[in-house]
Design a protein around this motif. Structure first.
Motif, PDB file in Angstrom:
ATOM      1  N   LEU A  99      -5.647  27.646 -12.066  1.00 48.30           N
ATOM      2  CA  LEU A  99      -4.415  27.213 -11.699  1.00 48.30           C
ATOM      3  C   LEU A  99      -3.695  28.114 -10.668  1.00 48.30           C
ATOM      4  CD1 LEU A  99      -2.396  24.928 -11.577  1.00 48.30           C
ATOM      5  CD2 LEU A  99      -1.590  25.965 -13.906  1.00 48.30           C
ATOM      6  N   THR A 124      -4.422  20.040 -15.523  1.00 44.81           N
ATOM      7  CA  THR A 124      -3.626  20.689 -14.828  1.00 44.81           C
ATOM      8  C   THR A 124      -4.403  21.092 -13.375  1.00 44.81           C
ATOM      9  OG1 THR A 124      -4.284  22.967 -15.444  1.00 44.81           O
ATOM     10  CG2 THR A 124      -2.093  22.333 -15.980  1.00 44.81           C
ATOM     11  N   SER A 133       1.091  21.180 -10.338  1.00 47.24           N
ATOM     12  CA  SER A 133       0.517  21.688 -11.433  1.00 47.24           C
ATOM     13  C   SER A 133       1.136  23.287 -11.659  1.00 47.24           C
ATOM     14  CB  SER A 133      -1.131  21.791 -11.562  1.00 47.24           C
ATOM     15  OG  SER A 133      -1.522  20.490 -11.463  1.00 47.24           O
TER      16      SER A 133
END
Length: 223
Positions: free
Chosen positions: A176, A150, A199
């Motif tokens: 993230l 990610t 992502s």
């Protein structure tokens, strides 16, 4: 996880992020359960610095998996918290560092016997295992737990997906997501905002609960 979507593809319709109660940090399941041992934080200081620590999470089931170890200052806390759960560092089968920043991988040395995943490296002792995380492919631990590439916050961020909990699919996402309401603040900390946006939106499509790198878990609602 697919990473080659176009800009028009990345915004999921009818998706909402909703904070969970502060007390909801455990997600029992079969065969795996997920617990947040310590929620991360990031607090700006008056002198222009900021204080930060990464979320520490534990997955228990057929394998015991620690996701992010906090900073070096968390050493005693981490050892005590594991002991309170009947665990020693040697009982941890795998440690995943979602990325290489010091507040997420500061205690890796406690787990010398574990399989270690940091970014796109998978190692056991000094032996590094081939994998295709750098090619955008998932690293499967088993049918319930997977490590997903990610990227965006750094070039090699990963998240850990756990299926089958009482809350559905849980994604331990590292940075993230900074927190539930990070809005655009994550962009200031991203090495590639376009890649991280992809992502993030993929995570919002697939996870029921997201555990962010610097905040409490939150639920993802889809219409």
């Amino acid at each position: 996880m697919v990473m080659n979507r176009t800009e028009s593809d990345v915004v999921p319709a009818g998706v909402q992020s909703v904070p969970l109660p502060d007390s909801q940090t455990d997600f029992p399941g079969a065969p795996y359960s997920v617990s947040v041992l310590k929620p991360g934080y990031c607090r700006p200081q008056p002198d222009g610095t900021f204080r930060a620590d990464g979320t520490i999470s534990l997955i228990t089931g057929p394998r015991t998996i620690l996701v992010d170890t906090g900073g070096p200052w968390d050493r005693d806390f981490l050892l005590k918290t594991l002991k309170d759960r009947g665990l020693d560092p040697g009982d941890v089968d795998m440690v995943v560092g979602t990325h290489g920043h010091s507040d997420h991988v500061g205690n890796l040395s406690l787990f010398a016997d574990a399989v270690v995943i940091v970014g796109y490296d998978v190692s056991e002792g000094d032996t590094y295992r081939p994998n295709k995380l750098s090619e955008g492919e998932t690293f499967r631990v088993d049918e319930h737990v997977s490590v997903l590439p990610t990227p965006g916050h750094t070039a090699q961020d990963v998240s850990v997906q756990v299926k089958g909990t009482s809350a559905g699919t849980v994604l331990i996402a590292g940075d993230l997501f900074e927190c539930c309401s990070d809005e655009d603040s994550w962009r200031d900390l991203s090495v590639n905002t376009a890649v991280q946006e992809v992502s993030r939106q993929e995570a919002l499509r697939t996870a029921d609960v997201i555990i962010p790198g610097h905040g409490l878990p939150f639920r993802v609602l889809r219409n």
